[in-house]
Design an enzyme around this catalytic site. Structure first.
Site, short mmCIF file in Angstrom:
data_model
loop_
_atom_site.label_atom_id
_atom_site.label_comp_id
_atom_site.label_asym_id
_atom_site.label_seq_id
_atom_site.Cartn_x
_atom_site.Cartn_y
_atom_site.Cartn_z
N LYS A 65 0.83 -1.21 0.00
CA LYS A 65 0.00 0.00 0.00
C LYS A 65 0.86 1.25 0.00
O LYS A 65 0.58 2.22 -0.70
CB LYS A 65 -0.95 0.02 1.20
CG LYS A 65 -2.08 -0.95 1.01
CD LYS A 65 -3.25 -0.65 1.94
CE LYS A 65 -4.36 -1.68 1.68
NZ LYS A 65 -5.32 -1.78 2.73
N LYS A 78 -5.11 -10.53 -6.12
CA LYS A 78 -6.20 -11.20 -5.40
C LYS A 78 -7.50 -10.41 -5.52
O LYS A 78 -7.48 -9.18 -5.69
CB LYS A 78 -5.82 -11.46 -3.94
CG LYS A 78 -5.76 -10.23 -3.10
CD LYS A 78 -5.68 -10.55 -1.63
CE LYS A 78 -5.73 -9.24 -0.91
NZ LYS A 78 -6.64 -9.02 0.13
N LYS A 131 -11.87 -6.11 -1.92
CA LYS A 131 -12.98 -5.16 -1.74
C LYS A 131 -12.64 -3.81 -2.33
O LYS A 131 -13.49 -3.07 -2.77
CB LYS A 131 -13.28 -4.97 -0.25
CG LYS A 131 -13.97 -6.13 0.41
CD LYS A 131 -14.55 -5.68 1.75
CE LYS A 131 -14.34 -6.72 2.83
NZ LYS A 131 -13.00 -6.64 3.45
P1 TYM Z 1 -10.45 -8.39 5.03
O1 TYM Z 1 -11.63 -7.59 5.46
O2 TYM Z 1 -9.60 -7.89 3.94
O3 TYM Z 1 -10.91 -9.85 4.64
C1 TYM Z 1 -11.74 -10.66 5.46
C2 TYM Z 1 -11.32 -12.11 5.32
O4 TYM Z 1 -11.41 -12.52 3.95
C3 TYM Z 1 -10.18 -13.10 3.53
N1 TYM Z 1 -9.95 -12.74 2.12
C4 TYM Z 1 -9.75 -13.63 1.14
N2 TYM Z 1 -9.70 -14.97 1.13
C5 TYM Z 1 -9.50 -15.57 -0.06
N3 TYM Z 1 -9.32 -14.90 -1.23
C6 TYM Z 1 -9.35 -13.55 -1.27
N4 TYM Z 1 -9.20 -12.89 -2.41
C7 TYM Z 1 -9.57 -12.85 -0.04
N5 TYM Z 1 -9.67 -11.53 0.27
C8 TYM Z 1 -9.89 -11.48 1.60
C9 TYM Z 1 -9.13 -12.46 4.42
O5 TYM Z 1 -7.97 -13.27 4.51
C10 TYM Z 1 -9.86 -12.35 5.75
O6 TYM Z 1 -9.75 -13.55 6.47
N6 TYM Z 1 -7.03 -7.45 8.56
C11 TYM Z 1 -8.18 -8.25 8.23
C12 TYM Z 1 -9.33 -8.07 9.20
C13 TYM Z 1 -9.02 -8.32 10.63
C14 TYM Z 1 -8.86 -9.57 11.27
C15 TYM Z 1 -8.66 -9.28 12.64
C16 TYM Z 1 -8.83 -10.88 10.82
C17 TYM Z 1 -8.92 -7.36 11.60
N7 TYM Z 1 -8.70 -7.93 12.81
C18 TYM Z 1 -8.44 -10.30 13.58
C19 TYM Z 1 -8.63 -11.89 11.77
C20 TYM Z 1 -8.43 -11.60 13.12
C21 TYM Z 1 -8.69 -7.83 6.86
O7 TYM Z 1 -8.43 -6.76 6.39
O8 TYM Z 1 -9.53 -8.73 6.30
#
Ligand code: TYM
Length: 328
Positions: free
Chosen positions: A111, A194, A197
């Site tokens: 980023k 990947k 969002k």
């Molecule tokens: P976020 O909001 O980007 O994504 C939520 C979950 O979806 C998974 N994910 C994917 N899995 C497969 N293919 C993809 N293209 C893909 N894009 C997203 C992510 O791995 C995630 O599990 N930092 C985290 C949010 C978070 C979190 C936490 C997670 C904050 N605190 C504590 C676990 C524990 C995030 O931005 O996820």
């Protein structure tokens, strides 16, 4: 019962990658774990956002998780900022983490490289520490996430171990749980990136709520290659491999099994589209019902109260361990 915690950012349409990589596991885990899931609105602040939009997205994301099958009678669903303990523990952990280890986080590096480090919010840099606080507050044993969160989980483990070593055993050291198939769903138009969002590729991203016709069109137009060979080879054939991964994950098979029998891309795309439409249909249907009910806010309030029963004692122990004077 072992405990799980995971979170999702309310920053855009929840997509197929989120569902296959994470949410689907959560729905499964809630029945065998003491399960906590949060919509991480504080994490969403690391990039400038319209306040009204963020509020609406936070509720919508919670509704989507309910539609996907999270059951508030067996799991705890809440909004991160509704528990002040997250921000409080994040500060303590920032005083355990080093600048060097945060600099090595690839998400920050990517980023910052794209947008320039000078203008990047400090919160973007310390983001993984807040994530560690989310996890450690609940003494989670397992953290079901997609593949790109592995590095953040390693950091979380390091911080937990360092804290425990320095101040005494306070935190459970958690483990990431990553699905065997579907942990990294790629963009349909740019299959080397990947699915995300924040992607500027609406044609490459399948939203959980996309109409069946839209899902089908996006998959039929997915970028493949000029060979005509169906084979799982993410390096040389990223587009086809992504379709095979989606098909395999949606139908509960290995990618090798999913590939068997296909010699052309057309039938592979048609079957993948059908499998995804079928997979998402119940979520769409339930989302519509929930939209009418509008009960997510009450569920989130209950969730925050339940979350306090674990988060508050953990913060108290962490505060005591580092030497903060007990509150009267
Ligand atoms: P976020 O909001 O980007 O994504 C939520 C979950 O979806 C998974 N994910 C994917 N899995 C497969 N293919 C993809 N293209 C893909 N894009 C997203 C992510 O791995 C995630 O599990 N930092 C985290 C949010 C978070 C979190 C936490 C997670 C904050 N605190 C504590 C676990 C524990 C995030 O931005 O996820």
């Amino acid at each position: 019962m072992p405990r799980v915690l995971s979170g999702i950012q309310p920053t855009g349409d929840v997509h197929l990658g989120n569902y296959l990589g994470a949410i689907r596991q959560w729905v499964e885990h809630q029945h065998h774990h003491d399960a906590y899931f949060c919509v991480v609105d504080l994490h969403a602040l690391t990039v400038p956002r319209d306040p009204a939009h963020l509020r609406a997205r936070t509720l919508e994301t919670a509704q989507l998780l309910l539609a996907a099958g999270l059951d508030p009678s067996v799991c705890t669903l809440f909004v991160q900022s509704h528990r002040h303990e997250h921000a409080e523990l994040a500060w303590v952990l920032q005083c355990v983490a080093s600048i060097g280890e945060l600099r090595r986080m690839t998400q920050f590096k990517d980023k910052a490289a794209r947008e320039g480090e000078e203008a990047a919010r400090v919160g973007l840099f310390t983001y993984p520490v807040l994530q560690a606080a989310d996890i450690l507050l609940y003494q989670a044993d397992h953290v079901p996430v997609g593949d790109e969160q592995r590095q953040h989980l390693e950091l979380c483990r390091d911080l937990a171990e360092r804290f425990n070593h320095r101040y005494g055993e306070v935190f459970t050291v958690p483990e990431a749980t990553v699905p065997a198939v579907g942990a990294r769903i790629m963009d349909l138009q740019v299959p080397t990136m990947k699915m995300s969002k924040s992607s500027e590729s609406p044609q490459g991203t399948i939203s959980i709520l996309d109409d069946p016709e839209v899902v089908t069109r996006k998959i039929k137009r997915a970028v493949t290659d000029t060979e005509a060979e169906v084979r799982y080879d993410p390096k040389d054939k990223p587009g086809v491999s992504n379709l095979l991964t989606i098909l395999a994950a949606a139908t509960g098979r290995s990618v090798e099994d999913a590939a068997a029998g296909y010699t052309q891309y057309g039938p592979l795309k048609a079957d993948t589209a059908e499998a995804v439409v079928e997979l998402l249909a119940p979520v769409r249907a339930r989302y519509r019902e929930l939209e009418v009910e509008k009960d997510a806010a009450a569920i989130l309030a209950q969730g925050a109260a339940k979350a306090a029963s674990v988060a508050a004692p953990t913060v108290t122990r962490a505060r005591e361990a580092v030497g903060l004077l007990p509150r009267a």
